[in-house]
Scaffold this motif. Structure first.
Motif, PDB file in Angstrom:
ATOM      1  N   UNK A 162       8.734  -7.604   5.645  1.00  0.00           N
ATOM      2  CA  UNK A 162       8.759  -8.028   4.436  1.00  0.00           C
ATOM      3  C   UNK A 162       8.470  -9.126   3.992  1.00  0.00           C
ATOM      4  N   UNK A 163       7.617  -9.170   3.048  1.00  0.00           N
ATOM      5  CA  UNK A 163       6.975 -10.295   2.662  1.00  0.00           C
ATOM      6  C   UNK A 163       7.402 -10.662   1.153  1.00  0.00           C
ATOM      7  N   UNK A 164       7.838 -12.012   0.924  1.00  0.00           N
ATOM      8  CA  UNK A 164       8.444 -12.537  -0.224  1.00  0.00           C
ATOM      9  C   UNK A 164       7.503 -13.417  -1.026  1.00  0.00           C
ATOM     10  N   UNK A 165       7.048 -13.114  -1.897  1.00  0.00           N
ATOM     11  CA  UNK A 165       5.868 -13.831  -2.614  1.00  0.00           C
ATOM     12  C   UNK A 165       6.349 -14.329  -4.092  1.00  0.00           C
ATOM     13  N   UNK A 166       6.121 -15.440  -4.395  1.00  0.00           N
ATOM     14  CA  UNK A 166       6.458 -15.670  -5.845  1.00  0.00           C
ATOM     15  C   UNK A 166       5.468 -15.760  -7.027  1.00  0.00           C
ATOM     16  N   UNK A 167       4.121 -15.669  -6.286  1.00  0.00           N
ATOM     17  CA  UNK A 167       3.050 -15.568  -7.411  1.00  0.00           C
ATOM     18  C   UNK A 167       2.517 -14.012  -7.270  1.00  0.00           C
ATOM     19  N   UNK A 184       5.424   0.539   6.401  1.00  0.00           N
ATOM     20  CA  UNK A 184       6.142  -0.567   7.426  1.00  0.00           C
ATOM     21  C   UNK A 184       6.096  -2.196   6.436  1.00  0.00           C
ATOM     22  N   UNK A 185       5.488  -2.123   5.247  1.00  0.00           N
ATOM     23  CA  UNK A 185       5.346  -3.162   4.670  1.00  0.00           C
ATOM     24  C   UNK A 185       6.030  -3.239   3.271  1.00  0.00           C
ATOM     25  N   UNK A 186       7.075  -4.016   2.876  1.00  0.00           N
ATOM     26  CA  UNK A 186       7.760  -4.289   1.609  1.00  0.00           C
ATOM     27  C   UNK A 186       7.216  -5.587   1.163  1.00  0.00           C
ATOM     28  N   UNK A 187       6.747  -5.725  -0.330  1.00  0.00           N
ATOM     29  CA  UNK A 187       6.322  -6.837  -0.914  1.00  0.00           C
ATOM     30  C   UNK A 187       7.427  -7.225  -2.042  1.00  0.00           C
ATOM     31  N   UNK A 188       7.939  -8.239  -2.041  1.00  0.00           N
ATOM     32  CA  UNK A 188       9.195  -8.698  -2.765  1.00  0.00           C
ATOM     33  C   UNK A 188       8.708  -9.844  -3.664  1.00  0.00           C
ATOM     34  N   UNK A 210      11.354 -15.735  -5.643  1.00  0.00           N
ATOM     35  CA  UNK A 210      11.376 -17.169  -5.215  1.00  0.00           C
ATOM     36  C   UNK A 210      12.358 -17.148  -3.989  1.00  0.00           C
ATOM     37  N   UNK A 211      11.700 -17.384  -2.989  1.00  0.00           N
ATOM     38  CA  UNK A 211      12.487 -17.528  -1.673  1.00  0.00           C
ATOM     39  C   UNK A 211      13.317 -18.342  -1.561  1.00  0.00           C
ATOM     40  N   UNK A 212      13.590 -19.431  -2.387  1.00  0.00           N
ATOM     41  CA  UNK A 212      14.550 -20.431  -2.523  1.00  0.00           C
ATOM     42  C   UNK A 212      15.887 -19.833  -3.301  1.00  0.00           C
ATOM     43  N   UNK A 213      15.666 -18.631  -3.684  1.00  0.00           N
ATOM     44  CA  UNK A 213      16.949 -17.915  -4.259  1.00  0.00           C
ATOM     45  C   UNK A 213      16.981 -16.681  -4.212  1.00  0.00           C
ATOM     46  N   UNK A 214      15.994 -16.072  -3.203  1.00  0.00           N
ATOM     47  CA  UNK A 214      16.056 -14.367  -3.044  1.00  0.00           C
ATOM     48  C   UNK A 214      17.391 -14.181  -2.137  1.00  0.00           C
ATOM     49  N   UNK A 215      18.016 -13.051  -2.584  1.00  0.00           N
ATOM     50  CA  UNK A 215      19.417 -12.587  -2.037  1.00  0.00           C
ATOM     51  C   UNK A 215      19.118 -11.612  -0.884  1.00  0.00           C
ATOM     52  N   UNK A 216      19.905 -11.433  -0.106  1.00  0.00           N
ATOM     53  CA  UNK A 216      20.154 -10.638   0.903  1.00  0.00           C
ATOM     54  C   UNK A 216      20.214  -9.063   0.353  1.00  0.00           C
ATOM     55  N   UNK A 217      20.683  -8.812  -0.860  1.00  0.00           N
ATOM     56  CA  UNK A 217      20.621  -7.490  -1.687  1.00  0.00           C
ATOM     57  C   UNK A 217      19.308  -7.375  -1.968  1.00  0.00           C
ATOM     58  N   UNK A 254      17.310  -6.038   0.891  1.00  0.00           N
ATOM     59  CA  UNK A 254      17.789  -5.021   1.441  1.00  0.00           C
ATOM     60  C   UNK A 254      17.202  -3.719   0.622  1.00  0.00           C
ATOM     61  N   UNK A 255      17.369  -3.813  -0.595  1.00  0.00           N
ATOM     62  CA  UNK A 255      16.859  -2.677  -1.682  1.00  0.00           C
ATOM     63  C   UNK A 255      15.290  -2.550  -1.631  1.00  0.00           C
ATOM     64  N   UNK A 256      14.633  -3.540  -0.792  1.00  0.00           N
ATOM     65  CA  UNK A 256      13.314  -3.524  -0.711  1.00  0.00           C
ATOM     66  C   UNK A 256      12.881  -3.239   0.547  1.00  0.00           C
ATOM     67  N   UNK A 257      13.802  -2.793   1.500  1.00  0.00           N
ATOM     68  CA  UNK A 257      13.554  -2.607   3.080  1.00  0.00           C
ATOM     69  C   UNK A 257      12.296  -1.608   3.086  1.00  0.00           C
ATOM     70  N   UNK A 258      11.453  -1.950   3.935  1.00  0.00           N
ATOM     71  CA  UNK A 258      10.373  -0.788   4.435  1.00  0.00           C
ATOM     72  C   UNK A 258      11.010   0.426   5.172  1.00  0.00           C
ATOM     73  N   UNK A 259      10.254   1.485   4.798  1.00  0.00           N
ATOM     74  CA  UNK A 259      11.008   2.581   5.459  1.00  0.00           C
ATOM     75  C   UNK A 259      10.921   2.734   6.806  1.00  0.00           C
ATOM     76  N   UNK A 260      10.189   1.926   7.367  1.00  0.00           N
ATOM     77  CA  UNK A 260      10.205   1.906   8.882  1.00  0.00           C
ATOM     78  C   UNK A 260      11.115   0.890   9.499  1.00  0.00           C
ATOM     79  N   UNK A 261      11.626  -0.008   9.005  1.00  0.00           N
ATOM     80  CA  UNK A 261      12.828  -0.909   9.157  1.00  0.00           C
ATOM     81  C   UNK A 261      14.061  -0.120   9.315  1.00  0.00           C
ATOM     82  N   UNK A 262      14.717  -0.299  10.561  1.00  0.00           N
ATOM     83  CA  UNK A 262      15.968   0.096  10.787  1.00  0.00           C
ATOM     84  C   UNK A 262      17.344  -0.681  10.520  1.00  0.00           C
TER      85      UNK A 262
END
Length: 305
Positions: free
Chosen positions: A77-82, A103-107, A110-117, A120-128
């Protein structure tokens, strides 16, 4: 996972992608893209990310480290602000790692404020499950708050490796008594065992930064046993280092209410009031927070103790 000899982004690939997107790296977002495949291989190897893991990356940019993590982990899971590189990342991954889309999710966040929720909502299909490893080239100007936020927000993170400004790496990995020990060191120690895992030169980046980078590895551990909350313990840490050259009795007087209350608290916690914050470990700060004495219950200055 992908074959270990799968191609990674070269300097020419990075510049081609940047040109295609009309992307000019900015200091504001801390954009320094890794252009050396061997550095990517080194980071993924030192991170210890395993084949069954879900890796979290912050600031993937054009995808150099993302490809390396797709080679090492089950999912990323990759968190990108731009929004510009974020919008291109999935296509880049598909070009260089055909069939890896699940196997990849792009969110975009802002990583300084991103939440677990959100993650989780963007979890890659391959991630258990949620991310277990954090591997990132963190923007220099927000590296510490991003790392501390993610450690607090994602208890699933078991270990990780982050690349930061070398001075910040030294501070994060410093122990009590060190000249570089301070607020980042103490707060990071609440969550994990932290160590410096290497140095990265300037020329593997585009644009090249003015200073070297450092690798910081961490392994999650249980926080100190205490009746105080993390926020209460961190308030003591902040107060102790706000005036680090002063004794704890003086430095904590505002936090405790009076110098007398600070001394009473320190003695109750078994800490020498004449000591300075730089010699205390996170367990000591936790004891101080747990033994806080109400200023109203102590004599006024000059009337006791």
């Amino acid at each position: 996972m992908t074959a270990p000899d799968a191609p990674l982004l070269s300097a020419a690939d990075i510049r081609r992608l940047a040109s295609e997107l009309d992307l000019r790296p900015t200091k504001t977002l801390g954009q320094n893209f890794v252009i050396d495949p061997n550095t990517i291989r080194r980071i993924t190897a030192v991170s210890g990310t395993g084949s069954g893991e879900h890796a979290l990356e912050v600031g993937p940019g054009l995808g150099s480290l993302t490809l390396g993590l797709l080679d090492a982990a089950e999912a990323v899971t990759a968190v990108e602000i731009d929004p510009v590189p974020a919008g291109r990342l999935a296509r880049t991954a598909e070009e260089f790692r055909p069939g890896a889309g699940h196997r990849l999710a792009v969110v975009l966040a802002d990583a300084m404020h991103v939440s677990a929720a959100e993650l989780e909502a963007a979890r890659p299909a391959a991630a258990s499950g949620p991310p277990t490893a954090l591997v990132a080239n963190l923007p220099y100007n927000v590296a510490v708050p991003v790392l501390l936020h993610l450690l607090a927000e994602l208890p699933s993170l078991e270990h990780g490796l982050v690349m930061v400004q070398e001075e910040v790496a030294d501070r994060l990995a410093a122990g009590p008594g060190s000249k570089t020990y301070g607020v980042p060191s103490a707060k990071a120690a609440w969550y994990a065992s932290v160590r410096k895992a290497g140095t990265i030169g300037k020329n593997v980046f585009w644009p090249a930064p003015k200073i070297q980078s450092g690798l910081v590895a961490f392994t999650r551990r249980q926080p100190p046993e205490t009746t105080a909350s993390r926020q209460e313990v961190f308030a003591v840490v902040d107060a102790a280092f706000a005036q680090r050259r002063k004794t704890l009795r003086a430095a904590l007087s505002g936090w405790a209410g009076t110098p007398t209350a600070a001394e009473a608290t320190l003695r109750a916690a078994g800490v020498d009031p004449r000591a300075r914050g730089e010699v205390l470990g996170i367990e000591d700060f936790a004891r101080i927070a747990a033994h806080r004495v109400d200023a109203a219950e102590t004599p006024t200055e000059g009337a006791g103790l």
